[in-house]
Design a protein around this motif. Structure first.
Motif, PDB file in Angstrom:
ATOM      1  N   TRP A   1       0.840  -1.206   0.000  1.00 57.35           N
ATOM      2  CA  TRP A   1       0.000   0.000   0.000  1.00 57.35           C
ATOM      3  C   TRP A   1       0.876   1.258   0.000  1.00 57.35           C
ATOM      4  N   MET A   2       1.899   1.286   0.842  1.00 50.52           N
ATOM      5  CA  MET A   2       2.731   2.494   0.918  1.00 50.52           C
ATOM      6  C   MET A   2       3.580   2.691  -0.342  1.00 50.52           C
ATOM      7  N   LEU A   3       3.880   1.577  -1.036  1.00 52.35           N
ATOM      8  CA  LEU A   3       4.702   1.671  -2.253  1.00 52.35           C
ATOM      9  C   LEU A   3       3.852   1.761  -3.515  1.00 52.35           C
ATOM     10  N   ASP A   4       2.541   1.790  -3.351  1.00 53.50           N
ATOM     11  CA  ASP A   4       1.638   1.861  -4.510  1.00 53.50           C
ATOM     12  C   ASP A   4       2.039   3.020  -5.426  1.00 53.50           C
ATOM     13  N   PRO A   5       2.106   2.772  -6.745  1.00 55.84           N
ATOM     14  CA  PRO A   5       2.618   3.815  -7.649  1.00 55.84           C
ATOM     15  C   PRO A   5       1.771   5.088  -7.648  1.00 55.84           C
ATOM     16  N   GLN A   6       0.456   4.963  -7.491  1.00 54.94           N
ATOM     17  CA  GLN A   6      -0.396   6.161  -7.568  1.00 54.94           C
ATOM     18  C   GLN A   6      -0.648   6.797  -6.211  1.00 54.94           C
ATOM     19  N   LEU A   7      -1.086   5.999  -5.251  1.00 53.94           N
ATOM     20  CA  LEU A   7      -1.566   6.563  -3.990  1.00 53.94           C
ATOM     21  C   LEU A   7      -0.630   6.310  -2.818  1.00 53.94           C
TER      22      LEU A   7
ATOM     23  N   LEU B   1       7.076  -2.469  -6.968  1.00 51.36           N
ATOM     24  CA  LEU B   1       6.750  -3.894  -7.043  1.00 51.36           C
ATOM     25  C   LEU B   1       6.321  -4.299  -8.443  1.00 51.36           C
ATOM     26  N   GLY B   2       6.291  -3.318  -9.357  1.00 50.89           N
ATOM     27  CA  GLY B   2       5.811  -3.628 -10.694  1.00 50.89           C
ATOM     28  C   GLY B   2       6.896  -3.594 -11.753  1.00 50.89           C
ATOM     29  N   ALA B   3       8.113  -3.210 -11.393  1.00 51.28           N
ATOM     30  CA  ALA B   3       9.189  -3.163 -12.370  1.00 51.28           C
ATOM     31  C   ALA B   3      10.200  -4.255 -12.055  1.00 51.28           C
TER      32      ALA B   3
ATOM     33  N   GLY C   1      13.383  -4.684 -12.298  1.00 53.63           N
ATOM     34  CA  GLY C   1      14.605  -4.355 -11.572  1.00 53.63           C
ATOM     35  C   GLY C   1      14.360  -3.971 -10.123  1.00 53.63           C
ATOM     36  N   TRP C   2      13.145  -3.528  -9.813  1.00 53.02           N
ATOM     37  CA  TRP C   2      12.861  -3.036  -8.459  1.00 53.02           C
ATOM     38  C   TRP C   2      12.251  -4.086  -7.545  1.00 53.02           C
ATOM     39  N   ALA C   3      11.661  -5.144  -8.141  1.00 54.28           N
ATOM     40  CA  ALA C   3      10.870  -6.070  -7.336  1.00 54.28           C
ATOM     41  C   ALA C   3      11.687  -6.673  -6.183  1.00 54.28           C
ATOM     42  N   ILE C   4      12.828  -7.272  -6.510  1.00 52.75           N
ATOM     43  CA  ILE C   4      13.598  -7.954  -5.458  1.00 52.75           C
ATOM     44  C   ILE C   4      14.159  -6.958  -4.440  1.00 52.75           C
ATOM     45  N   PRO C   5      14.772  -5.836  -4.872  1.00 53.01           N
ATOM     46  CA  PRO C   5      15.218  -4.868  -3.863  1.00 53.01           C
ATOM     47  C   PRO C   5      14.077  -4.383  -2.960  1.00 53.01           C
ATOM     48  N   SER C   6      12.890  -4.187  -3.533  1.00 54.13           N
ATOM     49  CA  SER C   6      11.764  -3.731  -2.704  1.00 54.13           C
ATOM     50  C   SER C   6      11.378  -4.786  -1.677  1.00 54.13           C
ATOM     51  N   ILE C   7      11.305  -6.042  -2.120  1.00 54.96           N
ATOM     52  CA  ILE C   7      10.927  -7.107  -1.183  1.00 54.96           C
ATOM     53  C   ILE C   7      12.019  -7.273  -0.119  1.00 54.96           C
ATOM     54  N   ALA C   8      13.274  -7.117  -0.535  1.00 52.69           N
ATOM     55  CA  ALA C   8      14.370  -7.205   0.434  1.00 52.69           C
ATOM     56  C   ALA C   8      14.242  -6.077   1.458  1.00 52.69           C
ATOM     57  N   MET C   9      13.829  -4.900   1.002  1.00 44.80           N
ATOM     58  CA  MET C   9      13.650  -3.776   1.915  1.00 44.80           C
ATOM     59  C   MET C   9      12.561  -4.100   2.946  1.00 44.80           C
ATOM     60  N   ILE C  10      11.452  -4.682   2.480  1.00 42.87           N
ATOM     61  CA  ILE C  10      10.378  -5.048   3.408  1.00 42.87           C
ATOM     62  C   ILE C  10      10.886  -6.088   4.407  1.00 42.87           C
ATOM     63  N   SER C  11      11.654  -7.048   3.883  1.00 42.96           N
ATOM     64  CA  SER C  11      12.198  -8.098   4.738  1.00 42.96           C
ATOM     65  C   SER C  11      13.138  -7.505   5.798  1.00 42.96           C
ATOM     66  N   ILE C  12      13.931  -6.527   5.393  1.00 43.85           N
ATOM     67  CA  ILE C  12      14.846  -5.882   6.344  1.00 43.85           C
ATOM     68  C   ILE C  12      14.048  -5.114   7.394  1.00 43.85           C
ATOM     69  N   TRP C  13      13.020  -4.411   6.943  1.00 44.53           N
ATOM     70  CA  TRP C  13      12.176  -3.665   7.885  1.00 44.53           C
ATOM     71  C   TRP C  13      11.622  -4.615   8.945  1.00 44.53           C
TER      72      TRP C  13
END
Lengths: 335, 302
Positions: A167-173, A191-193, A195-207
């Motif tokens: 929700w917080m990473l949603d491209p529009q809202l 989460l839709g590109a 190149g970004w998908a894995i780094p984003s999920i890793a960021m969530i995992s780190i959080w």
């Protein structure tokens, strides 16, 4: 045990780090000389003779649970990896066919690469942030409340963490993208590109795991005697020097443990991926566990899924043994 | 005086360092807490109004409608006017399922582990060390490797989509719990126990009357940890359940997310359901936070 993977994933390294844990630990000093069991030997002989039947009765539930839901499934898992098995019909022995398929399966190797990338990001950055946080906290405050606060994300499920970040990473809202848009004029498809998908999920995992790792490292820091730092200060060492020359080497055993726990749980990542990207876009975040799940429950190819599980098992074993060696090699640092 | 100067310089440098350190810690805490606040803020918003002011720090068009939708007590008309989808989430049922799943499993596995730990720590019998080593070998097998064969086993037993199927694989044995409790029991003083044995109490009585009460603290800690991991578990319930009757909340939430439309989903409703799913953990955290921090620190040092 399937039901509590988190603990299981964490347990092996923990125990191995302490040398399969035969030591009395906690209460050893309180025991009288003569070693473990001396007290019992002094007890009434009649009671001791009755011990064996009672003991077997007491371990019976655990033993049955072990045999039925750990030992048997382990053997069966190995067996199934040599079969063609689609659940509805009995497994058919196919020898090494699944392993041959594995070697030439491009998707498997791609998944392995994706998983390795995820593990690398979440371990390197995750441990780095946890280490810095733990060291700074240790210098500033012993407050359990602050350590509790940073532990909070660890207590919620991966599904909840994945949902709120989606929700917080949603491209529009999504609030993150709104801030980024105001700063740079661009939006990021976290989460839709590809190149970004894995780094984003890793960021969530780190959080999610940062607080847990920081609390573990903090506990390790508390075992380092203050005199070590006093001696360092007397020798005129600066804060940075003391961190590099004293803290890190003395902390190495616990750091190794935290790294391995993080590696093992990152290797098994599933819920974060399933909720955020479902392996997409275009397999960009198709981690190994996701691929195994799809093979087994999407295509009902249980034999091949079991083969991949076995491969994952072997890799996790290798990591654990590696850690065992490193941890042993560093045991003497504090003594 | 040079000495004073040196000390002042040193103290200022220290304070700058300390200030930076506190700023860092504050940033970490904000990053940790903010998503929780954002869940609450979104859950109290009107889903239709959300796009009008997406960066508002306060709820947009404050309403409890999202919670009503999440709890399945909003009328369809009301749900649609606030941007809810037709899909419903029977949160009360899932909540019940989660409670049954997590508490039954926790009670069973912690009790069985305590029994076994006692046999390994305090009773003397032939083969004790061998059996202990064999059971501990389970730690080498990652949970994930057991998922497929255990699923096949549960399926063959005809237990898919039942609480029994969800709970049984984890109900009797946990190598970590046994190890943890044995470790603690080894450290207990033997004197009370010996006195009881001399008075003619058997091991069963000693276990229930003496060992269990003395082990209450670590048992509570383990129960807490087991309950949390079971409550949050996702993959195993995903494999063995296929309808609402036994599906726990964590899983239902993920299924709901996947069934909601990819474009313009009901974020307010989703966040309300997320908050409800996380709430029991947040309450446990408020009540037992200190114990959790200490127990995790303890497992780290062991």
């Amino acid at each position: 045990m399937a039901a509590i993977p988190e603990q299981d994933a964490h347990a092996p390294a923990k125990l191995l780090a302490t040398g399969t844990g035969t030591a009395g630990g906690l209460g050893a000093p309180r025991r009288r000389p003569g070693g473990r069991g001396a007290g019992r030997r002094a007890g009434p002989a009649a009671a001791r003779r009755r011990d064996a039947p009672v003991a077997w009765l007491f371990i019976l539930p655990a033993l049955v649970g072990f045999l039925v839901f750990v030992a048997y499934p382990t053997l069966r898992g190995v067996y199934l990896s040599f079969t063609d098995f689609h659940v509805l019909t009995p497994p058919k022995w196919v020898g090494l066919a699944n392993f041959r398929e594995l070697v030439s399966d491009g998707t498997f190797w791609h998944s392995l690469g994706v998983t390795a990338y995820f593990v690398l990001l979440s371990v390197v950055f995750g441990i780095l942030v946890s280490l810095v946080t733990a060291v700074i906290l240790h210098r500033l405050t012993r407050s359990t409340v602050i350590r509790g606060l940073i532990l909070l994300p660890f207590l919620i499920s991966g599904v909840v963490a994945a949902l709120v970040w989606a929700w917080m990473l949603d491209p529009q809202l999504g609030i993150v993208n709104i801030v980024i848009y105001q700063l740079t004029g661009h939006r990021i498809l976290f989460l839709g590109a590809g190149g970004w998908a894995i780094p984003s999920i890793a960021m969530i995992s780190i959080w999610k795991s940062m607080g847990y790792n920081a609390v573990l490292i903090f506990a390790g820091l508390q075992t380092i005697p203050e005199q070590v730092y006093e001696a360092g200060r007397l020798d005129g060492a600066s804060e940075t020097q003391m961190f590099r020359r004293l803290t890190v080497p003395l902390l190495r055993p616990i750091l190794v443990m935290v790294v391995v726990l993080q590696m093992i749980s990152s290797f098994q990542v599933f819920d974060l991926v399933q909720v955020t990207t479902q392996g997409g876009p275009a397999n960009a975040s198709n981690v190994l566990q996701m691929y195994i799940y799809r093979k087994a429950f999407g295509e009902l190819d249980f034999g091949y899924a079991a083969t991949m599980s076995l491969a994952l098992f072997v890799m996790l074993m290798a990591i654990t043994f590696l850690q065992l060696r490193i941890a042993r090699a560093n045991e003497s640092d504090l003594s | 005086m040079p000495v004073t100067t040196a000390r002042t310089v040193r103290r200022t440098r220290w304070s700058v360092g300390r200030l930076a350190a506190w700023v860092y810690i504050a940033a970490i805490i904000v990053l940790t807490i903010f998503p929780f606040y954002w869940i609450l803020r979104t859950a109290l918003s009107n889903n239709h109004a959300l796009p009008t002011d997406p960066s508002s720090p306060l709820p947009v068009g404050f309403t409890l409608g999202a919670f009503k939708r999440a709890l399945g007590i909003a009328s369809p008309a009301e749900a649609v006017t606030q941007g809810g989808s037709g899909a419903s989430l029977d949160t009360a049922l899932y909540l019940r399922n989660s409670v049954i799943y997590a508490s039954l499993l926790t009670v069973c596995v912690v009790f069985c582990s305590a029994l076994a730990a006692y046999a390994f720590a305090r009773l003397r019998w032939k083969g004790r060390n061998v059996v202990f080593a064999v059971l501990l070998s389970a730690l080498m097998v990652p949970g994930i490797f057991l998922l497929l064969p255990n699923f096949v086993l549960v399926k063959n037993l005809g237990l898919t989509n039942t609480f029994a199927g969800m709970i049984l694989p984890g109900a009797f044995f946990s190598a970590f719990n046994i190890f943890f409790l044995r470790q603690f029991m080894l450290g207990l003083s033997t004197e009370v126990e010996e006195a009881a044995l001399i008075d003619g109490a058997g091991p069963v009585r000693v276990f229930f009357r003496i060992i269990l009460p003395m082990t209450a603290a670590p048992i509570a800690t383990l129960s807490l940890l087991t309950f949390i991991t079971t409550w949050n578990d996702y993959l195993w319930p995903l494999l063995v359940t296929n309808d609402d009757s036994v599906r726990p909340l964590t899983l239902a939430l993920a299924v709901f997310r996947q069934s909601s439309p990819q474009t313009a989903p009901d974020w307010a409703g989703l966040m309300a359901a997320t908050l409800i799913a996380a709430l029991p953990m947040l309450l446990l955290f408020i009540v037992f936070g200190r114990r959790l921090v200490n127990s995790i620190s303890f497992t780290g040092i062991k």
